[in-house]
Design a protein around this motif. Structure first.
Motif, PDB file in Angstrom:
ATOM      1  N   GLU A 341      -5.149  34.584  75.429  1.00  0.00           N
ATOM      2  CA  GLU A 341      -4.232  33.856  74.555  1.00  0.00           C
ATOM      3  C   GLU A 341      -3.143  33.196  75.389  1.00  0.00           C
ATOM      4  O   GLU A 341      -2.986  33.486  76.581  1.00  0.00           O
ATOM      5  CB  GLU A 341      -3.622  34.821  73.532  1.00  0.00           C
ATOM      6  CG  GLU A 341      -4.662  35.461  72.613  1.00  0.00           C
ATOM      7  CD  GLU A 341      -4.039  36.420  71.615  1.00  0.00           C
ATOM      8  OE1 GLU A 341      -2.791  36.490  71.573  1.00  0.00           O
ATOM      9  OE2 GLU A 341      -4.793  37.096  70.894  1.00  0.00           O
ATOM     10  N   LEU A 342      -2.375  32.299  74.750  1.00  0.00           N
ATOM     11  CA  LEU A 342      -1.339  31.560  75.484  1.00  0.00           C
ATOM     12  C   LEU A 342      -0.323  32.495  76.129  1.00  0.00           C
ATOM     13  O   LEU A 342       0.164  32.233  77.234  1.00  0.00           O
ATOM     14  CB  LEU A 342      -0.623  30.593  74.534  1.00  0.00           C
ATOM     15  CG  LEU A 342      -1.474  29.430  73.997  1.00  0.00           C
ATOM     16  CD1 LEU A 342      -0.654  28.586  73.037  1.00  0.00           C
ATOM     17  CD2 LEU A 342      -1.996  28.570  75.129  1.00  0.00           C
ATOM     18  N   LYS A 343      -0.030  33.591  75.451  1.00  0.00           N
ATOM     19  CA  LYS A 343       0.980  34.527  75.970  1.00  0.00           C
ATOM     20  C   LYS A 343       0.501  35.258  77.226  1.00  0.00           C
ATOM     21  O   LYS A 343       1.302  35.907  77.913  1.00  0.00           O
ATOM     22  CB  LYS A 343       1.346  35.543  74.894  1.00  0.00           C
ATOM     23  CG  LYS A 343       0.188  36.438  74.477  1.00  0.00           C
ATOM     24  CD  LYS A 343       0.587  37.423  73.395  1.00  0.00           C
ATOM     25  CE  LYS A 343      -0.587  38.326  73.002  1.00  0.00           C
ATOM     26  NZ  LYS A 343      -0.214  39.281  71.939  1.00  0.00           N
ATOM     27  N   ILE A 405      -4.821  26.832  80.169  1.00  0.00           N
ATOM     28  CA  ILE A 405      -3.819  27.411  79.264  1.00  0.00           C
ATOM     29  C   ILE A 405      -2.750  26.378  78.939  1.00  0.00           C
ATOM     30  O   ILE A 405      -2.301  26.260  77.790  1.00  0.00           O
ATOM     31  CB  ILE A 405      -3.184  28.675  79.895  1.00  0.00           C
ATOM     32  CG1 ILE A 405      -4.262  29.733  80.111  1.00  0.00           C
ATOM     33  CG2 ILE A 405      -2.078  29.226  79.009  1.00  0.00           C
ATOM     34  CD1 ILE A 405      -3.776  30.986  80.798  1.00  0.00           C
ATOM     35  N   ILE A 406      -2.339  25.610  79.950  1.00  0.00           N
ATOM     36  CA  ILE A 406      -1.351  24.546  79.733  1.00  0.00           C
ATOM     37  C   ILE A 406      -1.917  23.503  78.767  1.00  0.00           C
ATOM     38  O   ILE A 406      -1.218  23.016  77.871  1.00  0.00           O
ATOM     39  CB  ILE A 406      -0.964  23.889  81.074  1.00  0.00           C
ATOM     40  CG1 ILE A 406      -0.192  24.898  81.951  1.00  0.00           C
ATOM     41  CG2 ILE A 406      -0.111  22.635  80.847  1.00  0.00           C
ATOM     42  CD1 ILE A 406       0.051  24.424  83.365  1.00  0.00           C
ATOM     43  N   ALA A 407      -3.199  23.168  78.940  1.00  0.00           N
ATOM     44  CA  ALA A 407      -3.844  22.189  78.053  1.00  0.00           C
ATOM     45  C   ALA A 407      -3.828  22.676  76.604  1.00  0.00           C
ATOM     46  O   ALA A 407      -3.512  21.913  75.690  1.00  0.00           O
ATOM     47  CB  ALA A 407      -5.278  21.940  78.506  1.00  0.00           C
ATOM     48  N   LEU A 410      -0.483  22.369  75.038  1.00  0.00           N
ATOM     49  CA  LEU A 410      -0.176  20.972  74.698  1.00  0.00           C
ATOM     50  C   LEU A 410      -1.091  20.440  73.581  1.00  0.00           C
ATOM     51  O   LEU A 410      -1.136  19.236  73.338  1.00  0.00           O
ATOM     52  CB  LEU A 410      -0.314  20.088  75.938  1.00  0.00           C
ATOM     53  CG  LEU A 410       0.655  20.397  77.085  1.00  0.00           C
ATOM     54  CD1 LEU A 410       0.307  19.565  78.314  1.00  0.00           C
ATOM     55  CD2 LEU A 410       2.098  20.152  76.662  1.00  0.00           C
ATOM     56  N   LYS A 411      -1.859  21.357  72.928  1.00  0.00           N
ATOM     57  CA  LYS A 411      -2.771  20.999  71.827  1.00  0.00           C
ATOM     58  C   LYS A 411      -3.932  20.134  72.300  1.00  0.00           C
ATOM     59  O   LYS A 411      -4.490  19.331  71.543  1.00  0.00           O
ATOM     60  CB  LYS A 411      -2.026  20.256  70.698  1.00  0.00           C
ATOM     61  CG  LYS A 411      -0.772  20.952  70.192  1.00  0.00           C
ATOM     62  CD  LYS A 411      -1.071  22.264  69.528  1.00  0.00           C
ATOM     63  CE  LYS A 411       0.194  22.904  68.950  1.00  0.00           C
ATOM     64  NZ  LYS A 411      -0.048  24.248  68.399  1.00  0.00           N
TER      65      LYS A 411
END
Length: 444
Positions: A341-343, A405-407, A410-411
């Motif tokens: 997950e993003l976290k 993850i950065i992508a 940024l949706k």
């Protein structure tokens, strides 16, 4: 199958052909019909028993469905449309040209036509666009006896009868009940007392990718779909989810190869469309690759002083790109499966850093033994190359792990941060590290 069918058609042995089809699976018939001649396709389709013909039609490619719709009579088309499940009918209509859609709708009952229009209003790739309304619903006020009587009368046109969905008088979803549980209970027992109230459901506007992940997470075979008022409006079955997974995986593979996603099969896609789908990303990557050229020009004096440094540039860039691609591929897959997950970005960064230390040490050590002892390269040049390789691998793996993850943050689709783009980014870092170390260690 193709040879057998062709021979039977030529000999006009209609009865034998019908018996032959009766022993085959509908999926296999649909697959092999592609290889028949056009005139044989329609004749073979007309010979199929009606129930099998409907199933075969739902499995055919859209261009063959279009050809059959053009070739058969209105009454034959009406028989097919009437027996098709609603979600299959909607899928077919979405693929047909407008004049074919008119012919299908003209031969569809008013009630089904209204439902089709309702389905077409849902956004593409949402739960509402992929659900079916052919499901078994029971009132919570029923007894087991009432329910079994209702099921016997009302299951002929249902897509899934293993799971019953329990609703109240306002059609609000209250629970589920497996057919096995229904049969094993006393006929006087109330449905409300034996239903499972812990229901995993989704809304009509939920993204299909999330729906697919929920199926995997909870090991479901079907899932109810509710509207804003929590009223049951449809269900999604596991066969629909398999289609989604296949479509999403294909799309991700195309993006990871720097190709614009295309739903058509490779052999049926026109050459000009294949070229258009590829050239945009290739242009982006080609232009971005000019950064590496600029860096080489900037350090032109270093290369002129020690020409042998140029020989090691391809090895550094290829190793860095491959190392970054390994990390990005694993993280992209983890994000798709919900394992990452993003976290978790710090966990990913720390793990990739530790992995990179081990990998970089092994690669740099082996490379030093190769170029210093076997190729007899100067000690300081060997150290420059191997230290550059060490730092390049570390940077590549950390960057490769973080970019997907950065992508997603940024949706954007994480799949775009795959091999081609990672390689371009890592190449830039690799050259900067290489020439900077060369100037320091070789005192150029």
């Amino acid at each position: 199958m193709v040879e057998v069918v062709s021979n039977l058609i030529k000999k006009r042995k209609i009865l034998e052909l019908s018996e032959y089809f009766a022993d085959l699976n509908s999926v296999d018939i649909a697959k092999d019909m592609v290889d028949l001649r056009e005139e044989e396709i329609v004749l073979a389709f007309r010979i199929l028993p009606k129930d099998i013909a409907v199933e075969v039609f739902s499995y055919l490619e859209s261009d063959m469905q279009e050809y059959i719709i053009q070739s058969i009579t209105d009454s034959e088309l009406k028989d097919i449309v009437d027996k098709l499940f609603l979600d299959d009918t909607v899928d077919i209509i979405e693929e047909l040209p407008s004049h074919m859609v008119k012919k299908v709708l003209k031969n569809t009952s008013k009630e089904k036509r209204e439902l089709i229009n309702q389905f077409l209003k849902y956004d593409e790739n949402t739960a509402g666009s992929m659900m079916t309304i052919e499901f078994l619903d029971l009132k919570e006020s029923m007894t087991v006896k009432d329910a079994i009587k209702f099921i016997r009368r009302d299951t002929l046109d249902k897509e899934d009868v293993d799971t019953c969905f329990i609703i109240d008088n306002n059609r609000k979803l209250k629970g589920t009940l497996h057919l096995k549980e229904l049969i094993l209970n006393d006929e006087k027992t109330s449905i409300e007392d034996i239903m499972d109230r812990n229901v995993i459901s989704t809304s009509t506007m939920e993204d299909q990718e999330i729906v697919a992940s929920e199926f995997k997470k909870y090991d479901l075979t079907c899932m109810p779909v509710v509207d804003k008022e929590d009223r049951l409006v449809g269900i999604i079955t596991v066969d629909d989810v398999m289609d989604i997974v296949d479509k999403e995986n294909t799309e991700d593979f195309q993006k990871m190869a720097a190709i614009k996603p295309n739903e058509e099969s490779y052999l049926k896609t026109p050459v000009i469309d294949l070229a258009k789908n590829r050239v945009v990303w290739l242009l982006v990557l080609m232009i971005s690759a000019t950064f590496t050229g600029s860096i080489i020009k900037k350090f032109d004096d270093v290369l002129q002083s020690v020409v042998i440094l140029a020989a090691f540039i391809p090895m550094l860039m290829d190793t860095g790109g491959n190392a970054g691609s390994q990390s990005s591929t694993l993280v992209i897959r983890g994000l798709a499966l919900g394992d990452i997950e993003l976290k978790d970005y710090l966990k990913v960064m720390f793990k990739e850093f530790r992995v990179s230390l081990i990998v970089a040490t092994i690669l740099a050590s082996v490379n030093f033994l190769r170029i210093y002892f076997l190729e007899k390269t100067d000690l300081f040049i060997s150290l420059t190359v191997c230290l550059s390789l060490f730092f390049t691998v570390i940077i590549a793996k950390v960057v490769g792990g973080l970019l997907p993850i950065i992508a997603k943050k940024l949706k954007l689709d994480p799949a775009i941060m795959a091999s081609p783009l990672i390689t371009t980014i890592v190449d830039t870092f690799a050259l900067m590290v290489y020439f900077t170390l060369a100037k320091l260690l070789l005192r150029i």
